[in-house]
Design a protein around this motif. Sequence first.
Motif, PDB file in Angstrom:
ATOM      1  N   PRO A 491       0.815  -1.222   0.000  1.00  0.00           N
ATOM      2  CA  PRO A 491       0.000   0.000   0.000  1.00  0.00           C
ATOM      3  C   PRO A 491       0.846   1.268   0.000  1.00  0.00           C
ATOM      4  CG  PRO A 491      -0.749  -1.562   1.685  1.00  0.00           C
ATOM      5  CD  PRO A 491       0.576  -2.053   1.185  1.00  0.00           C
ATOM      6  N   VAL A 492       0.206   2.364  -0.337  1.00  0.00           N
ATOM      7  CA  VAL A 492       0.858   3.671  -0.302  1.00  0.00           C
ATOM      8  C   VAL A 492       1.284   3.988   1.128  1.00  0.00           C
ATOM      9  CG1 VAL A 492       0.515   6.147  -0.675  1.00  0.00           C
ATOM     10  CG2 VAL A 492      -0.471   4.484  -2.265  1.00  0.00           C
ATOM     11  N   ASN A 493       2.509   4.503   1.265  1.00  0.00           N
ATOM     12  CA  ASN A 493       3.037   4.929   2.569  1.00  0.00           C
ATOM     13  C   ASN A 493       3.076   3.795   3.595  1.00  0.00           C
ATOM     14  OD1 ASN A 493       3.220   7.583   1.595  1.00  0.00           O
ATOM     15  ND2 ASN A 493       1.114   8.021   2.196  1.00  0.00           N
ATOM     16  N   ALA A 494       3.270   2.579   3.127  1.00  0.00           N
ATOM     17  CA  ALA A 494       3.232   1.426   4.029  1.00  0.00           C
ATOM     18  C   ALA A 494       4.320   1.464   5.085  1.00  0.00           C
ATOM     19  CB  ALA A 494       3.353   0.143   3.216  1.00  0.00           C
ATOM     20  N   PHE A 495       5.434   2.172   4.812  1.00  0.00           N
ATOM     21  CA  PHE A 495       6.566   2.150   5.736  1.00  0.00           C
ATOM     22  C   PHE A 495       6.899   3.539   6.286  1.00  0.00           C
ATOM     23  CE2 PHE A 495       7.143  -1.077   2.386  1.00  0.00           C
ATOM     24  CZ  PHE A 495       6.971  -2.217   3.161  1.00  0.00           C
ATOM     25  N   VAL A 496       5.926   4.385   6.325  1.00  0.00           N
ATOM     26  CA  VAL A 496       6.139   5.736   6.839  1.00  0.00           C
ATOM     27  C   VAL A 496       6.565   5.674   8.308  1.00  0.00           C
ATOM     28  CG1 VAL A 496       4.922   7.843   7.523  1.00  0.00           C
ATOM     29  CG2 VAL A 496       4.632   6.922   5.232  1.00  0.00           C
TER      30      VAL A 496
END
Length: 694
Positions: A491-496
């Motif tokens: 997903p988008v920004n999964a590791f923010v």
Amino acid sequence: MWKQESAERSFWLVVPLSISEWVCEDVKSAGSGGALKTNHKLKVSTMAAFQLLFLLLVSCAPTSAHPPGHLSQCQIVQKDVLCSNQSLQSAPVNLPPDVQMLDLSRNQVQNLTQETLGFHTGFHRLNLHSNKIHFIQPRLFENMTDLRVLDLSRNHLNVFAHSKTSVGSLKAVESLDLSSNGLYTGMSDYFLTDSPSLANLSLNSNSITKIAHNMFRGSLSVQKISLHNNVILEIEDGAFESLQLLTELDLSKNSITCINDFDLYNLEVFNLSKNSLETFQSVSSDNLFQLLSLDLSENKMLYFPDLPKKNKLEYLNISRNQLHTTNVTGNHENQPVLKLHSLKYLDMSYNQLKAIPESFFFSMPSLEVLNVSNNCIQTFSVSHFALLKKVRVINLSSNSLQSLTFGENTLQLLKKLFLQGNKLTVLDHQIFQRLPSLRHLHLQQNNLQICPYEPKLKDQNHQVPPDCVAFSSVHNLHFLYLSENSLQTVPVNAFVDTPLKLLDLSLNPGLDLHKDSLSGLENSLIHLFLRENNISSLNTDLSSLRSLKYVDLSTNQLNSLKMWNKESSIESLNLRNNNLVTLDHHTILALERSLKTLYMGSNPLSCCDNLSIFRLVQQSAVVVPDIATATCFHEEYSEPVNIQKVTQEMCHQADVTNYVVAVVVTLLVAMILLGLLIKCCRLRRRKHNRSFNA
């Protein structure tokens, strides 16, 4: 009995040979015209004379074939003389008078005498390993009062031991190596009868079957004994009791079946690995044991060892046994209370454990490393904050985990967690956010999905997606392995807010990467692995990851690389085994500054559309480790061309040829059109003439 007699015959053959060397010297000194004087007191028969003559010939022949070596063959470093592997039968002539260390290893020494050692007695260290020594002159070492280290390993000292003669006093020797000499039970006595200073003894790789109670009676100062790789079946009572200074004992790789009433209070390191141990039981005592390290790996133990009540044990290895419970005995009642307050390392991997109760860890407040991999564990939980407070590494890999629970404020110092090979499908969404020190997380070979980033995830009323795990806001996580998880999407920004340095998403066929899947990793990510994912196009602009240096995109379906807009920091790029025909020129420019290693074999590259990258390779600016399989296709060649052989002229020639063909075709078309135009004009003229005549 037969073996003993044959060995004794071998010994008595050796003795005359050693004496005959002295006789040979007399023969040589007599000259061609001299006569050998005989002692009138020596009465020998004719047959005995012939036998003596035969022995003289046999013994003189090798002496003349191998004369004493010269010092020039050796290397001299200060007071050390190094003569290893020189085919010598004795020490070289003219040894320095103050020599302290002599290395005669890997030579052809057979008889060890004063003459062999050049009559020197001032040695501090003597290295004679890997020779053919089967005779030692009795009392040879008595005058070597400075000899501290004696290495006699890899010889034939079992032949000498058959004579039942003591080697004599080794009063100054502190380290003695008798390994790999074919010695069996009782033979070591002839070397240890008078060794009062001996501290380090190696009897590795012999054929000793029993340790007798008086085996070490002449070496009571020994501190370290190694009996690795023998055939020990029995240890007599009291065999080690008199060795009050003994701190290290290696009995690994033998045939010991049980240890009952272990009572070596001063022992610090005990290695019993690779035996046939079924039980380990300590004596019931209130005395403090000094044991720090105990290795019981690769045995046949069914239960946890019965350890001393009062101990300092820090390292315990019971891996590769047959443990199916953490109990000390098969009786579930009246189990001894474990007291392992100093234990730091515990390895119970490769057993048959199905569960480990939390109470098992209450006696281990200092534990730092726990390895229970390769068992059958189905559930594992740490719910109490007082459990495993100092643990830094937990290895639960290759089990059958279905449930994993970490309570609030538990495992605060945990840095490495290994969970690969468990087929996990469901975990608490924020289980890893509860581990503030976690740096390494191994989740390969499971069935987990990644939760989308939701800033409101901490809101208890917020509905989180089912069956997924969040990897955002794991504030100290640097290494994350998610290969072979059947991941469908990242997903988008999964590791923010997770400062990953390494991310492995390999072996997830059909993985869908969004262009912002790696957002938040711009300043931290160094290693990115995306191999074997059947990716046909890479949507992510890797040049936006400013710290990225190592990228693996091998074994996918890539037919192109998305144009990168910025200068890249990538040093190693793996593109082998894809469908790449052309590498974008802008991408090459972005890579040109930093790229050092490029894997590009097994791709259908075009020879003339990739000249810029081929030029980098040919100029040695970029190393291609798989250069043998890095080929390209050229329309004028029937076989693929190795990229090292591609030249600009090949492609210019193709351009010229194409130009000529184009010109010829154009001219032909023009001529055809001109012909048609002329024909048309003639027809019109004829029609005009007919009209005029009418």
